[in-house]
Design a protein around this motif. Sequence first.
Motif, PDB file in Angstrom:
ATOM      1  N   ALA A 145      -2.208  -9.657  -6.018  1.00  0.00           N
ATOM      2  CA  ALA A 145      -3.541  -9.624  -6.420  1.00  0.00           C
ATOM      3  C   ALA A 145      -4.363  -9.660  -5.392  1.00  0.00           C
ATOM      4  O   ALA A 145      -5.550  -9.237  -5.356  1.00  0.00           O
ATOM      5  N   GLU A 146      -4.177 -10.239  -4.305  1.00  0.00           N
ATOM      6  CA  GLU A 146      -5.071 -10.431  -3.157  1.00  0.00           C
ATOM      7  C   GLU A 146      -5.210  -9.286  -2.319  1.00  0.00           C
ATOM      8  O   GLU A 146      -6.440  -8.743  -2.235  1.00  0.00           O
ATOM      9  N   HIS A 147      -3.938  -8.255  -2.305  1.00  0.00           N
ATOM     10  CA  HIS A 147      -4.197  -7.014  -1.654  1.00  0.00           C
ATOM     11  C   HIS A 147      -5.417  -6.281  -2.382  1.00  0.00           C
ATOM     12  O   HIS A 147      -6.007  -5.432  -2.185  1.00  0.00           O
ATOM     13  N   HIS A 148      -5.253  -6.161  -3.990  1.00  0.00           N
ATOM     14  CA  HIS A 148      -6.004  -5.392  -4.621  1.00  0.00           C
ATOM     15  C   HIS A 148      -7.362  -5.771  -4.833  1.00  0.00           C
ATOM     16  O   HIS A 148      -8.288  -4.825  -4.960  1.00  0.00           O
ATOM     17  N   GLU A 149      -7.710  -7.335  -4.654  1.00  0.00           N
ATOM     18  CA  GLU A 149      -9.187  -7.568  -4.642  1.00  0.00           C
ATOM     19  C   GLU A 149      -9.711  -6.948  -3.446  1.00  0.00           C
ATOM     20  O   GLU A 149     -10.908  -6.805  -3.622  1.00  0.00           O
ATOM     21  N   GLY A 150      -8.990  -6.833  -2.347  1.00  0.00           N
ATOM     22  CA  GLY A 150      -9.685  -6.006  -1.053  1.00  0.00           C
ATOM     23  C   GLY A 150      -9.736  -4.821  -1.138  1.00  0.00           C
ATOM     24  O   GLY A 150     -10.646  -4.177  -0.689  1.00  0.00           O
ATOM     25  N   ASP A 203      -9.137  -2.300  -3.924  1.00  0.00           N
ATOM     26  CA  ASP A 203      -9.501  -1.692  -5.124  1.00  0.00           C
ATOM     27  C   ASP A 203     -10.916  -1.260  -4.994  1.00  0.00           C
ATOM     28  O   ASP A 203     -11.491  -0.008  -5.568  1.00  0.00           O
ATOM     29  N   LEU A 204     -11.699  -1.799  -4.419  1.00  0.00           N
ATOM     30  CA  LEU A 204     -13.028  -1.480  -4.086  1.00  0.00           C
ATOM     31  C   LEU A 204     -13.324  -0.246  -3.082  1.00  0.00           C
ATOM     32  O   LEU A 204     -14.274   0.480  -3.135  1.00  0.00           O
ATOM     33  N   VAL A 205     -12.268   0.168  -2.333  1.00  0.00           N
ATOM     34  CA  VAL A 205     -12.395   1.271  -1.341  1.00  0.00           C
ATOM     35  C   VAL A 205     -11.306   2.426  -1.724  1.00  0.00           C
ATOM     36  O   VAL A 205     -11.467   3.258  -0.994  1.00  0.00           O
ATOM     37  N   GLY A 206     -10.539   2.170  -2.694  1.00  0.00           N
ATOM     38  CA  GLY A 206      -9.688   3.315  -3.169  1.00  0.00           C
ATOM     39  C   GLY A 206      -8.341   3.247  -2.017  1.00  0.00           C
ATOM     40  O   GLY A 206      -8.128   2.281  -1.329  1.00  0.00           O
ATOM     41  N   SER A 207      -7.358   4.172  -2.808  1.00  0.00           N
ATOM     42  CA  SER A 207      -5.903   3.821  -2.080  1.00  0.00           C
ATOM     43  C   SER A 207      -5.820   4.706  -1.126  1.00  0.00           C
ATOM     44  O   SER A 207      -4.687   5.060  -0.507  1.00  0.00           O
ATOM     45  N   GLU A 208      -6.850   5.417  -0.482  1.00  0.00           N
ATOM     46  CA  GLU A 208      -6.744   6.472   0.571  1.00  0.00           C
ATOM     47  C   GLU A 208      -6.895   5.985   2.123  1.00  0.00           C
ATOM     48  O   GLU A 208      -6.861   6.607   3.030  1.00  0.00           O
ATOM     49  N   VAL A 209      -7.015   4.431   1.870  1.00  0.00           N
ATOM     50  CA  VAL A 209      -7.170   4.008   3.336  1.00  0.00           C
ATOM     51  C   VAL A 209      -6.354   2.756   3.334  1.00  0.00           C
ATOM     52  O   VAL A 209      -5.511   2.596   2.797  1.00  0.00           O
ATOM     53  N   GLY A 210      -6.307   2.220   4.937  1.00  0.00           N
ATOM     54  CA  GLY A 210      -5.386   1.209   5.144  1.00  0.00           C
ATOM     55  C   GLY A 210      -6.223  -0.058   5.301  1.00  0.00           C
ATOM     56  O   GLY A 210      -7.086  -0.598   4.661  1.00  0.00           O
ATOM     57  N   LEU A 230       0.747  -1.310   0.032  1.00  0.00           N
ATOM     58  CA  LEU A 230       0.067   0.070  -0.023  1.00  0.00           C
ATOM     59  C   LEU A 230       0.670   1.235   0.203  1.00  0.00           C
ATOM     60  O   LEU A 230       0.498   2.544  -0.534  1.00  0.00           O
ATOM     61  N   ASN A 231       2.047   1.332   0.776  1.00  0.00           N
ATOM     62  CA  ASN A 231       2.768   2.427   0.817  1.00  0.00           C
ATOM     63  C   ASN A 231       4.014   2.592  -0.035  1.00  0.00           C
ATOM     64  O   ASN A 231       4.599   3.491   0.332  1.00  0.00           O
ATOM     65  N   GLU A 232       3.968   1.647  -0.978  1.00  0.00           N
ATOM     66  CA  GLU A 232       5.004   1.614  -1.954  1.00  0.00           C
ATOM     67  C   GLU A 232       5.233   3.023  -2.730  1.00  0.00           C
ATOM     68  O   GLU A 232       4.185   3.685  -3.187  1.00  0.00           O
ATOM     69  N   GLY A 233       6.345   3.792  -2.516  1.00  0.00           N
ATOM     70  CA  GLY A 233       6.502   4.898  -3.300  1.00  0.00           C
ATOM     71  C   GLY A 233       6.084   6.162  -2.597  1.00  0.00           C
ATOM     72  O   GLY A 233       6.094   7.384  -2.987  1.00  0.00           O
ATOM     73  N   ARG A 234       5.377   5.905  -1.491  1.00  0.00           N
ATOM     74  CA  ARG A 234       5.047   7.103  -0.467  1.00  0.00           C
ATOM     75  C   ARG A 234       6.051   7.633   0.298  1.00  0.00           C
ATOM     76  O   ARG A 234       6.701   6.769   0.907  1.00  0.00           O
ATOM     77  N   GLU A 235       5.874   8.902   0.712  1.00  0.00           N
ATOM     78  CA  GLU A 235       6.815   9.453   1.953  1.00  0.00           C
ATOM     79  C   GLU A 235       6.083   9.060   3.361  1.00  0.00           C
ATOM     80  O   GLU A 235       4.848   9.254   3.545  1.00  0.00           O
TER      81      GLU A 235
END
Length: 213
Positions: A139-144, A146-153, A52-57
């Motif tokens: 793939a498992e990560h994005h299955e969960g 992607d429906l809620v967006g990238s701004e959550v954990g 989730l936090n790849e490439g983020r500060e």
Amino acid sequence: MTTTSPRSGTTVADIWVDPRCPWAWITSRWMLEVEQVRPVETRFHIMSLSVLNEGREVPETYRQGMIDGWACVRVCIAAQQRHGNEVLRPLYNVMGRLIHHQKAGLGHDMIRAALEEAGLPADLIEAAADTSWDEPLRAEHHEGMDLVGSEVGTPVIHVAGPEGKPLAFFGPVLTPAPRAEAAGTLWDGVLAVASTDGFFELKRGRDRDPVFD
């Protein structure tokens, strides 16, 4: 991947967790309480805060956790892929207790102990440093997520809503986990707001650290 079928008349709640997240651990304990007072069955899945936090500060103190966090989620995905999704629940339960209650860290000693206690083959530890597991993990990560967006954990929960349409939401983030009927009452409320068309956020600042009881 194989999964067991839910009991008749039971609502399946799919929850995505990273074993190293204390807030997800508390929410998962709440869901186990919900199962006792509502016809709900919790099905565990793995997301990764490192993905989730790849490439983020991120703060320097958090960066090491991102590095160390790969090992346990790779092992979880390897266990799922080899032995079925149902093994994630006991494996996560053991990892969470070792990490959050016993402060056992994220290293190989913790993972070996978790595999042994969960009754899983010891050679799954080899997945900890094996980057070939990153593709199914993502793939498992994005299955969960992607429906809620990238701004959550984590945690993220999916459940069937009205007319079978999927409801997906982040949280709830809470501490400590409600028990007995209080857990069921919160579940009812969470479903009520999540089922409301156009509802996006309900939040307030955290004024306490995670409480593990």
